[in-house]
Design a protein around this motif. Structure first.
Motif, short mmCIF file in Angstrom:
data_model
loop_
_atom_site.label_atom_id
_atom_site.label_comp_id
_atom_site.label_asym_id
_atom_site.label_seq_id
_atom_site.Cartn_x
_atom_site.Cartn_y
_atom_site.Cartn_z
N UNK A 1 0.83 -1.19 0.00
CA UNK A 1 0.00 0.00 0.00
C UNK A 1 0.87 1.25 0.00
N UNK A 2 0.40 2.26 -0.68
CA UNK A 2 1.06 3.55 -0.66
C UNK A 2 0.97 4.10 0.76
N UNK A 3 2.09 4.42 1.36
CA UNK A 3 2.12 4.90 2.74
C UNK A 3 2.04 6.42 2.82
N UNK A 4 1.68 7.07 1.71
CA UNK A 4 1.54 8.52 1.66
C UNK A 4 0.18 8.87 1.10
N UNK A 5 -0.45 9.86 1.73
CA UNK A 5 -1.71 10.39 1.23
C UNK A 5 -1.53 11.89 1.09
N UNK A 6 -1.95 12.40 -0.05
CA UNK A 6 -1.81 13.81 -0.36
C UNK A 6 -3.18 14.46 -0.35
N UNK A 7 -3.27 15.60 0.36
CA UNK A 7 -4.54 16.30 0.53
C UNK A 7 -4.35 17.77 0.16
N UNK A 8 -5.25 18.26 -0.66
CA UNK A 8 -5.33 19.68 -0.97
C UNK A 8 -6.64 20.17 -0.36
N UNK A 9 -6.59 21.23 0.45
CA UNK A 9 -7.81 21.67 1.11
C UNK A 9 -7.78 23.16 1.36
N UNK A 10 -8.93 23.68 1.76
CA UNK A 10 -9.01 25.06 2.23
C UNK A 10 -9.81 25.06 3.53
N UNK A 11 -9.37 25.88 4.45
CA UNK A 11 -10.07 26.04 5.71
C UNK A 11 -10.15 27.52 6.01
N UNK A 12 -11.34 28.01 6.18
CA UNK A 12 -11.53 29.43 6.45
C UNK A 12 -11.91 29.69 7.90
N UNK A 13 -12.71 28.81 8.48
CA UNK A 13 -13.14 29.00 9.86
C UNK A 13 -12.34 28.14 10.84
N UNK A 14 -11.53 27.24 10.32
CA UNK A 14 -10.74 26.35 11.17
C UNK A 14 -11.30 24.95 11.28
N UNK A 15 -12.56 24.73 10.88
CA UNK A 15 -13.15 23.40 10.99
C UNK A 15 -12.44 22.38 10.11
N UNK A 16 -12.22 22.72 8.86
CA UNK A 16 -11.57 21.76 7.95
C UNK A 16 -10.12 21.53 8.36
N UNK A 17 -9.44 22.58 8.79
CA UNK A 17 -8.06 22.44 9.24
C UNK A 17 -7.99 21.49 10.44
N UNK A 18 -8.91 21.65 11.38
CA UNK A 18 -8.97 20.76 12.53
C UNK A 18 -9.20 19.32 12.09
N UNK A 19 -10.12 19.13 11.16
CA UNK A 19 -10.41 17.79 10.66
C UNK A 19 -9.16 17.18 10.02
N UNK A 20 -8.47 17.94 9.17
CA UNK A 20 -7.28 17.42 8.49
C UNK A 20 -6.19 17.09 9.50
N UNK A 21 -6.03 17.91 10.53
CA UNK A 21 -5.01 17.62 11.56
C UNK A 21 -5.35 16.33 12.31
N UNK A 22 -6.60 16.16 12.67
CA UNK A 22 -7.01 14.93 13.37
C UNK A 22 -6.91 13.72 12.46
N UNK A 23 -7.26 13.88 11.19
CA UNK A 23 -7.14 12.80 10.21
C UNK A 23 -5.68 12.42 10.03
N UNK A 24 -4.81 13.42 9.97
CA UNK A 24 -3.36 13.18 9.84
C UNK A 24 -2.83 12.38 11.02
N UNK A 25 -3.22 12.75 12.22
CA UNK A 25 -2.77 12.03 13.42
C UNK A 25 -3.29 10.59 13.42
N UNK A 26 -4.54 10.41 13.04
CA UNK A 26 -5.11 9.06 13.00
C UNK A 26 -4.38 8.21 11.97
N UNK A 27 -4.13 8.76 10.80
CA UNK A 27 -3.43 7.98 9.76
C UNK A 27 -1.99 7.70 10.17
#
Length: 149
Positions: A1-27
């Motif tokens: 399996x590819x051990x790297x995941x690439x994400x392009x995102x935008x976060x304006x209020x902080x919700x998406x940024x929080x989600x990506x940070x938590x997703x990153x830690x989980x992965x």
């Protein structure tokens, strides 16, 4: 399996940024490294060479999502990033987020991007996402990463 995941995102209020940070830690706990770009914090566009997923909250101009309220605001920079150097061609899907209180507008911007750029709408989550959303989307992204090999 590819051990790297690439994400392009935008976060304006902080919700998406929080989600990506938590997703990153989980992965990371599953030996998967996330490479994420928040286009709001990285205004200099670049050609993306790796397959990636896009995460986009809904930011529309009000209305009810049926008769009006379909005009995107605040996140056009993400659209520019996707268009730059054909980046959208390496995007294997988009994940939408938003507030379910906005009914039909929930995650609508991501659905519009999927249609505009021709990549699949994968799934969605509300606001900052729950732990269940983190686990569900992590599993989806690990599966999609396998497909990219």
């Amino acid at each position: 399996m590819n051990k790297n995941i690439y994400i392009l995102y935008i976060s304006l209020t902080g919700n998406t940024k929080s989600f990506v940070h938590r997703l990153t830690a989980y992965l990371a706990s599953h030996d998967v490294t996330v490479h994420a770009i928040n286009v709001k914090e990285t205004p200099d566009m670049q050609k993306l060479s790796q397959p990636f997923v896009t995460i986009l909250p809904a930011f529309l101009d009000g209305g009810n999502g049926r008769v009006n309220g379909y005009h995107e605001i605040l996140s056009p920079i993400l659209s520019h990033w996707l268009g730059y150097a054909g980046n959208y061609q390496r995007c294997y899907g988009i994940i939408g987020s938003g507030n379910r209180n906005f009914n039909r507008q929930f995650a609508l911007t991501a659905k519009q991007y999927a249609k505009r750029f021709g990549f699949p709408y994968l799934t969605d989550f509300e606001l900052r996402g729950s732990q269940n959303d983190i686990e569900r989307i992590a599993s989806l992204l690990m599966e999609k990463a396998k497909e990219q090999n």
